[in-house]
Design a protein around this motif. Structure first.
Motif, mmCIF file in Angstrom:
data_model
loop_
_atom_site.group_PDB
_atom_site.id
_atom_site.type_symbol
_atom_site.label_atom_id
_atom_site.label_comp_id
_atom_site.label_asym_id
_atom_site.label_seq_id
_atom_site.Cartn_x
_atom_site.Cartn_y
_atom_site.Cartn_z
ATOM 1 N N GLY A 154 -1.398 12.957 -15.691
ATOM 2 C CA GLY A 154 -2.422 13.884 -15.231
ATOM 3 C C GLY A 154 -3.493 13.284 -14.354
ATOM 4 N N HIS A 155 -3.338 12.007 -13.986
ATOM 5 C CA HIS A 155 -4.291 11.397 -13.052
ATOM 6 C C HIS A 155 -3.532 10.392 -12.194
ATOM 7 C CE1 HIS A 155 -4.243 7.622 -15.303
ATOM 8 N NE2 HIS A 155 -4.418 8.337 -16.416
ATOM 9 N N GLY A 187 -4.151 -1.433 -7.718
ATOM 10 C CA GLY A 187 -3.530 -1.652 -6.420
ATOM 11 C C GLY A 187 -4.403 -2.338 -5.403
ATOM 12 N N SER A 188 -5.215 -3.313 -5.833
ATOM 13 C CA SER A 188 -6.041 -4.040 -4.880
ATOM 14 C C SER A 188 -5.161 -4.854 -3.941
ATOM 15 C CB SER A 188 -6.998 -4.981 -5.625
ATOM 16 O OG SER A 188 -7.606 -5.873 -4.707
ATOM 17 N N ILE A 189 -5.476 -4.794 -2.648
ATOM 18 C CA ILE A 189 -4.727 -5.615 -1.686
ATOM 19 C C ILE A 189 -5.652 -6.635 -1.026
ATOM 20 C CG2 ILE A 189 -2.802 -4.062 -1.213
ATOM 21 C CD1 ILE A 189 -4.319 -3.041 1.220
ATOM 22 N N ALA A 190 -6.672 -7.059 -1.779
ATOM 23 C CA ALA A 190 -7.561 -8.116 -1.281
ATOM 24 C C ALA A 190 -6.780 -9.397 -1.014
ATOM 25 C CB ALA A 190 -8.683 -8.369 -2.286
ATOM 26 N N TRP A 191 -5.629 -9.539 -1.680
ATOM 27 C CA TRP A 191 -4.818 -10.749 -1.488
ATOM 28 C C TRP A 191 -4.247 -10.863 -0.081
ATOM 29 C CZ3 TRP A 191 -0.017 -9.133 -0.117
ATOM 30 C CH2 TRP A 191 0.424 -7.911 -0.579
ATOM 31 N N ARG A 192 -4.350 -9.788 0.719
ATOM 32 C CA ARG A 192 -3.845 -9.893 2.094
ATOM 33 C C ARG A 192 -4.633 -10.917 2.905
ATOM 34 N NH1 ARG A 192 -6.950 -5.361 1.981
ATOM 35 N NH2 ARG A 192 -8.380 -4.900 3.689
ATOM 36 N N PHE A 193 -5.836 -11.267 2.411
ATOM 37 C CA PHE A 193 -6.659 -12.260 3.101
ATOM 38 C C PHE A 193 -6.354 -13.688 2.659
ATOM 39 C CE2 PHE A 193 -9.337 -8.364 3.167
ATOM 40 C CZ PHE A 193 -9.286 -8.148 4.545
ATOM 41 N N LYS A 238 0.827 -1.207 0.000
ATOM 42 C CA LYS A 238 0.000 0.000 0.000
ATOM 43 C C LYS A 238 0.861 1.258 0.000
ATOM 44 C CE LYS A 238 -3.922 1.896 2.589
ATOM 45 N NZ LYS A 238 -4.785 1.680 3.769
ATOM 46 N N ARG A 239 1.945 1.252 0.778
ATOM 47 C CA ARG A 239 2.815 2.425 0.854
ATOM 48 C C ARG A 239 3.523 2.696 -0.465
ATOM 49 N NH1 ARG A 239 6.074 0.910 6.142
ATOM 50 N NH2 ARG A 239 4.263 0.231 7.358
ATOM 51 N N GLN A 240 4.006 1.637 -1.113
ATOM 52 C CA GLN A 240 4.775 1.856 -2.336
ATOM 53 C C GLN A 240 3.891 2.317 -3.488
ATOM 54 O OE1 GLN A 240 5.099 -0.389 -5.333
ATOM 55 N NE2 GLN A 240 3.144 -1.247 -4.682
ATOM 56 N N LEU A 241 2.573 2.216 -3.329
ATOM 57 C CA LEU A 241 1.686 2.735 -4.369
ATOM 58 C C LEU A 241 1.802 4.248 -4.518
ATOM 59 C CD1 LEU A 241 -1.658 0.767 -3.842
ATOM 60 C CD2 LEU A 241 -0.007 0.511 -5.714
ATOM 61 N N MET A 300 1.512 6.416 -7.926
ATOM 62 C CA MET A 300 0.473 7.432 -8.111
ATOM 63 C C MET A 300 1.088 8.781 -8.483
ATOM 64 S SD MET A 300 -2.012 6.313 -4.948
ATOM 65 C CE MET A 300 -3.107 7.725 -5.104
ATOM 66 N N GLU A 301 2.242 9.098 -7.867
ATOM 67 C CA GLU A 301 2.904 10.362 -8.188
ATOM 68 C C GLU A 301 3.350 10.375 -9.645
ATOM 69 O OE1 GLU A 301 6.605 13.204 -6.728
ATOM 70 O OE2 GLU A 301 6.242 11.293 -5.729
ATOM 71 N N LEU A 302 3.906 9.264 -10.123
ATOM 72 C CA LEU A 302 4.308 9.177 -11.531
ATOM 73 C C LEU A 302 3.110 9.376 -12.454
ATOM 74 C CD1 LEU A 302 6.799 6.163 -11.515
ATOM 75 C CD2 LEU A 302 7.327 8.510 -12.195
ATOM 76 N N GLU A 303 2.006 8.721 -12.123
ATOM 77 C CA GLU A 303 0.820 8.844 -12.953
ATOM 78 C C GLU A 303 0.289 10.283 -12.970
ATOM 79 O OE1 GLU A 303 -0.663 6.361 -14.852
ATOM 80 O OE2 GLU A 303 1.139 5.238 -14.345
#
Length: 203
Positions: free
Chosen positions: A98-99, A104-110, A83-86, A90-93
């Motif tokens: 321009g957006h 970055g779904s982290i549903a896999w944590r379960f 989550k942090r490295q996203l 996001m800054e690059l995007e």
């Protein structure tokens, strides 16, 4: 390439190659619906690791190492690092496109099991010198990819869901993972593979 016969053909071992082809076609990366309360057995994990060990590798170097993460706290810590490295993504995007829309779904944590694939580039020392200079990097990554694919196909055959988490190899994520899991600096972080049952099969 000619049309494939609809009737299965069998080789000398009696194995039906159409079954394997069907498995390959059915496999999907599961990004949601992991069931934390439905465990994956030690026997199943061992089968996945055996499948990885049977994968082809350049010069039979087998450059892979695997860390199996079952502990819930550690699984969720790994997800927090993701989550942090996203933020960098996001800054690059935002800056260039321009957006800030990134996957970055982290549903896999379960997922009850995470398997971290590491590579040892020192294994290339066994290659002939020209191979080391020309193709060591290519051989290294193709060998690791083969091991992951073998595990994913084995998981599919057992009714287990998987996906690739390639972001773990980014500089921030890989260094933080090495610190969290006490991974020797000589090893390279390749991919993370969540393993588990899901409530809805990916389409």
């Amino acid at each position: 390439m000619g049309a494939m016969s609809a009737s299965p053909t069998r080789n000398g071992s009696g194995f039906d190659p159409m079954q394997l082809l069907g498995l390959m076609r059915e496999r999907r990366s599961a990004r949601t619906g992991y069931l934390e309360d439905k465990p994956v057995s030690e026997e199943q994990v061992n089968m996945l690791l055996e499948a990885a060990r049977a994968a082809p590798s350049a010069g039979n170097a087998q450059p892979w190492e695997f860390i199996v993460i079952r502990d819930r706290d550690n699984r969720h810590r790994v997800a927090e690092l993701f989550k942090r490295q996203l933020q960098d993504k996001m800054e690059l995007e935002r800056t260039i496109r321009g957006h800030a829309k990134v996957g970055g779904s982290i549903a896999w944590r379960f997922a009850p099991v995470l398997i971290l694939c590491l590579g040892d580039p020192r294994t290339s020392a066994a290659f002939p010198l020209r191979t080391q200079e020309d193709k060591a990097e290519s051989h290294f990554f193709s060998s690791l990819a083969n091991a992951l694919l073998h595990m994913m196909l084995m998981a599919e055959s057992m009714g287990l869901a998987t996906q690739y988490i390639s972001d773990v190899s980014s500089p921030y994520f890989s260094l933080m993972l090495k610190h969290l899991l006490d991974i020797p600096r000589e090893l390279r972080v390749y991919h993370l593979m969540p393993v588990g049952y899901v409530s809805v099969k990916a389409q």
